[in-house]
Design an enzyme around this catalytic site. Structure first.
Site, PDB file in Angstrom:
ATOM      1  N   PHE A  11       0.839  -1.137   0.229  1.00 22.76           N
ATOM      2  CA  PHE A  11       0.086   0.097  -0.008  1.00 22.76           C
ATOM      3  C   PHE A  11       0.878   1.230   0.098  1.00 22.76           C
ATOM      4  CE2 PHE A  11      -2.093   2.542   3.553  1.00 22.76           C
ATOM      5  CZ  PHE A  11      -2.440   3.492   2.778  1.00 22.76           C
ATOM      6  N   ILE A  12       1.731   1.586   1.025  1.00 24.15           N
ATOM      7  CA  ILE A  12       2.424   2.712   1.088  1.00 24.15           C
ATOM      8  C   ILE A  12       3.720   2.573   0.182  1.00 24.15           C
ATOM      9  CG2 ILE A  12       3.623   4.232   2.498  1.00 24.15           C
ATOM     10  CD1 ILE A  12       2.336   3.077   5.024  1.00 24.15           C
ATOM     11  N   ALA A  78       9.230  -3.185   3.849  1.00 26.75           N
ATOM     12  CA  ALA A  78       8.702  -4.292   4.037  1.00 26.75           C
ATOM     13  C   ALA A  78       8.585  -4.914   5.495  1.00 26.75           C
ATOM     14  CB  ALA A  78       9.704  -5.366   3.113  1.00 26.75           C
ATOM     15  N   SER A 121       6.125   2.609  13.648  1.00 31.07           N
ATOM     16  CA  SER A 121       4.864   2.640  13.920  1.00 31.07           C
ATOM     17  C   SER A 121       4.804   3.066  15.187  1.00 31.07           C
ATOM     18  CB  SER A 121       4.350   1.149  13.771  1.00 31.07           C
ATOM     19  OG  SER A 121       2.939   1.274  14.460  1.00 31.07           O
ATOM     20  N   TYR A 145       4.909  -6.945  17.566  1.00 33.77           N
ATOM     21  CA  TYR A 145       5.083  -6.110  16.463  1.00 33.77           C
ATOM     22  C   TYR A 145       5.790  -4.773  16.713  1.00 33.77           C
ATOM     23  CZ  TYR A 145       3.621  -2.614  12.828  1.00 33.77           C
ATOM     24  OH  TYR A 145       3.615  -1.719  11.844  1.00 33.77           O
ATOM     25  N   VAL A 188      -8.723   0.522   8.980  1.00 36.81           N
ATOM     26  CA  VAL A 188     -10.031   0.780   9.392  1.00 36.81           C
ATOM     27  C   VAL A 188     -10.886   1.414   8.195  1.00 36.81           C
ATOM     28  CG1 VAL A 188      -9.854   2.532  10.989  1.00 36.81           C
ATOM     29  CG2 VAL A 188     -11.824   1.307  10.934  1.00 36.81           C
ATOM     30  N   VAL A 189     -10.017   2.562   7.534  1.00 37.00           N
ATOM     31  CA  VAL A 189     -10.707   3.318   6.474  1.00 37.00           C
ATOM     32  C   VAL A 189     -11.090   2.365   5.450  1.00 37.00           C
ATOM     33  CG1 VAL A 189     -10.274   5.220   4.880  1.00 37.00           C
ATOM     34  CG2 VAL A 189      -9.822   5.522   7.415  1.00 37.00           C
ATOM     35  N   ARG A 212      -7.792   7.457  17.042  1.00 37.09           N
ATOM     36  CA  ARG A 212      -6.645   7.352  16.205  1.00 37.09           C
ATOM     37  C   ARG A 212      -6.246   8.716  15.238  1.00 37.09           C
ATOM     38  NH1 ARG A 212      -6.539   4.077  18.887  1.00 37.09           N
ATOM     39  NH2 ARG A 212      -6.452   1.674  18.981  1.00 37.09           N
TER      40      ARG A 212
HETATM   41  N1  LIG Z   1      -0.400   1.319   7.091  1.00 33.59           N
HETATM   42  C1  LIG Z   1      -0.308   1.929   8.143  1.00 33.59           C
HETATM   43  O1  LIG Z   1      -1.266   2.429   8.915  1.00 33.59           O
HETATM   44  C2  LIG Z   1       1.011   1.727   8.927  1.00 33.59           C
HETATM   45  C3  LIG Z   1       1.299   2.305   9.821  1.00 33.59           C
HETATM   46  C4  LIG Z   1       2.353   2.176  10.774  1.00 33.59           C
HETATM   47  C5  LIG Z   1       3.558   1.532  10.167  1.00 33.59           C
HETATM   48  N2  LIG Z   1       3.401   1.004   8.863  1.00 33.59           N
HETATM   49  C6  LIG Z   1       4.499   0.403   8.394  1.00 33.59           C
HETATM   50  O2  LIG Z   1       4.624   0.890   6.897  1.00 33.59           O
HETATM   51  C7  LIG Z   1       5.021  -0.116   6.045  1.00 33.59           C
HETATM   52  C8  LIG Z   1       4.360  -0.410   4.838  1.00 33.59           C
HETATM   53  O3  LIG Z   1       2.955  -0.781   5.405  1.00 33.59           O
HETATM   54  P1  LIG Z   1       1.797  -1.073   4.465  1.00 33.59           P
HETATM   55  O4  LIG Z   1       0.468  -0.556   5.036  1.00 33.59           O
HETATM   56  O5  LIG Z   1       1.988  -0.523   3.257  1.00 33.59           O
HETATM   57  O6  LIG Z   1       1.555  -2.570   4.407  1.00 33.59           O
HETATM   58  P2  LIG Z   1       1.483  -3.620   3.201  1.00 33.59           P
HETATM   59  O7  LIG Z   1       1.216  -4.917   3.902  1.00 33.59           O
HETATM   60  O8  LIG Z   1       0.775  -3.005   2.112  1.00 33.59           O
HETATM   61  O9  LIG Z   1       2.982  -3.740   2.641  1.00 33.59           O
HETATM   62  C9  LIG Z   1       4.236  -4.418   3.157  1.00 33.59           C
HETATM   63  C10 LIG Z   1       4.697  -5.016   1.841  1.00 33.59           C
HETATM   64  O10 LIG Z   1       5.925  -5.839   2.341  1.00 33.59           O
HETATM   65  C11 LIG Z   1       5.939  -6.799   1.685  1.00 33.59           C
HETATM   66  N3  LIG Z   1       6.612  -8.078   2.510  1.00 33.59           N
HETATM   67  C12 LIG Z   1       6.446  -8.702   3.524  1.00 33.59           C
HETATM   68  N4  LIG Z   1       7.036  -9.396   4.273  1.00 33.59           N
HETATM   69  C13 LIG Z   1       8.149  -9.289   3.266  1.00 33.59           C
HETATM   70  C14 LIG Z   1       9.216 -10.255   3.101  1.00 33.59           C
HETATM   71  N5  LIG Z   1       9.766 -10.960   4.117  1.00 33.59           N
HETATM   72  N6  LIG Z   1      10.001 -10.009   2.131  1.00 33.59           N
HETATM   73  C15 LIG Z   1       9.624  -8.926   1.013  1.00 33.59           C
HETATM   74  N7  LIG Z   1       8.528  -8.486   0.840  1.00 33.59           N
HETATM   75  C16 LIG Z   1       7.815  -8.525   2.167  1.00 33.59           C
HETATM   76  C17 LIG Z   1       4.572  -7.401   1.465  1.00 33.59           C
HETATM   77  O11 LIG Z   1       4.247  -8.183   0.500  1.00 33.59           O
HETATM   78  C18 LIG Z   1       3.937  -5.908   1.159  1.00 33.59           C
HETATM   79  O12 LIG Z   1       3.803  -5.592   0.021  1.00 33.59           O
HETATM   80  C19 LIG Z   1       5.307  -1.385   7.001  1.00 33.59           C
HETATM   81  O13 LIG Z   1       6.653  -1.484   7.413  1.00 33.59           O
HETATM   82  C20 LIG Z   1       4.160  -1.112   8.201  1.00 33.59           C
HETATM   83  O14 LIG Z   1       4.665  -1.804   9.500  1.00 33.59           O
HETATM   84  C21 LIG Z   1       2.099   1.183   8.340  1.00 33.59           C
END
Ligand SMILES: NC(=O)c1ccc[n+]([C@@H]2O[C@H](COP(=O)([O-])OP(=O)(O)OC[C@H]3O[C@@H](n4cnc5c(N)ncnc54)[C@H](O)[C@@H]3O)[C@@H](O)[C@H]2O)c1
Length: 314
Positions: A11-12, A78, A121, A145, A188-189, A212
């Protein structure tokens, strides 16, 4: 600049890839597609400055990839992203988030990388004493986590001390926007938007007063883009708005954006859910010149428009 994005199909990560390509960078994405989706990179794949490597970040081949790409910056996104999964299987969580980060940093060393920008996070703050949480607040990990994200943060500092690889840690609050999957537990969104557009029931856990801090993905991506420069080296910055939104208020706003009735069901509060969260972004403004730009209603409208198009294409 040559930039490697781990989690680039997520996503991000995929929104970041698009932004970095638009800024003229050469971008290499690494993703094992365990949670991400190749379709998120459809536009990026048209660029000659982009490549996706389907690879686990723990794969020793990552070192060879970094050595051949020589990325100046690695944006490390990741991760095992689910708090609940981390409670159910802390060993798996640590393998991806701690071992995986050590692997990414080792690859950075072999790639001659100048800087790693890391997605941490707000979970690391646990139940904070002060809201909005100041950037220097004590950490209080209450899930595997949160512990694995903090562990990864420590590795960044260690590799800087050992090898001089600079880093910036970005502590993300609740990110939302296009490409967020409604299948996870945290988005949640995305969950409300998907359900309201499909006309399926939505549920508020507890009395709806839990809060949040919702930050739009484009704003988060802007923070990463800024942190790819020299600013913020060795620092840790909250990327949030500082504004608390209750679950009940969020539901109303998403319902408005989706053009659906604002009539959620109710269920028992979930064990371990934190009552409140918002983070102070002021230090990010000072060090990175970063500010949240997108108000919640505008971001939710963009998210609903994207989800509507996606549903229509199914
Ligand atoms: N979405 C949020 O609200 C939020 C909040 C705080 C932190 N984060 C952090 O931001 C980052 C991105 O989160 P996101 O929401 O885009 O999640 P997401 O699940 O969409 O993205 C994570 C990506 O990492 C890849 N991945 C997972 N394990 C892997 C591995 N072993 N090797 C290679 N790729 C791997 C997944 O396939 C996925 O594409 C993460 O580190 C997450 O912890 C997200």
């Amino acid at each position: 600049m040559r930039i490697l994005v781990t989690g680039g199909a997520g996503f991000i990560g995929s929104n970041l890839v698009d932004r970095l390509l638009a800024d003229g960078h050469e971008v290499t994405a690494v993703d094992d597609l365990s949670g991400g989706d190749r379709a998120n990179l459809t536009a990026a794949a048209r660029s000659p400055r982009f490549a996706l490597h389907e690879m686990d970040i723990r794969d020793p081949a990552l070192i060879g990839l970094a050595a051949s790409v020589e990325p100046e910056v690695i944006c490390h996104l990741a991760a095992q992203v689910s708090v609940r999964k981390s409670v159910a299987d802390p060993v798996h969580d640590a393998r991806i988030n701690v071992e995986g980060t050590a692997s990414v940093l080792t690859a950075a060393r072999h790639g001659g990388t100048r800087k790693v920008v890391f997605a941490s996070s707000v979970a690391v703050y646990g139940r904070p004493a002060v809201i909005p949480v100041p950037a220097g607040a004590a950490t209080d990990p209450r899930s595997p986590y949160a512990a694995s994200k903090l562990g990864a943060e420590l590795y960044l500092a260690t590799f800087k001390a050992l090898y001089g690889i600079d880093y910036t840690t970005l502590v993300l609050s609740n990110v939302y926007g296009p490409r967020q999957s409604p299948d996870g537990e945290a988005g949640v969104v995305a969950i409300f938007t998907d359900a309201l557009l499909n006309g399926t029931p939505t549920v508020l856990y507890g009395d709806g007063t839990q809060t949040r801090d919702y930050i739009f993905v484009d704003d988060v991506v802007e923070g990463f883009a800024r942190a790819c420069g020299d600013a913020g080296g060795g620092g840790r910055f909250n990327l949030g708005t500082g504004v608390e939104t209750t679950d009940r208020a969020l539901h109303s706003l998403v319902a408005e954006a989706a053009g659906a009735p604002d009539d959620p069901g109710h269920a028992e509060a979930r064990l371990g859910d934190l009552p409140a969260m918002a983070v102070d972004p002021a230090p990010a403004a000072e060090a990175l010149g970063w500010r949240p730009r997108t108000d919640l209603a505008t971001g939710l409208k963009a998210t609903a428009d994207w989800a509507r198009e996606r549903l229509a294409a199914l």
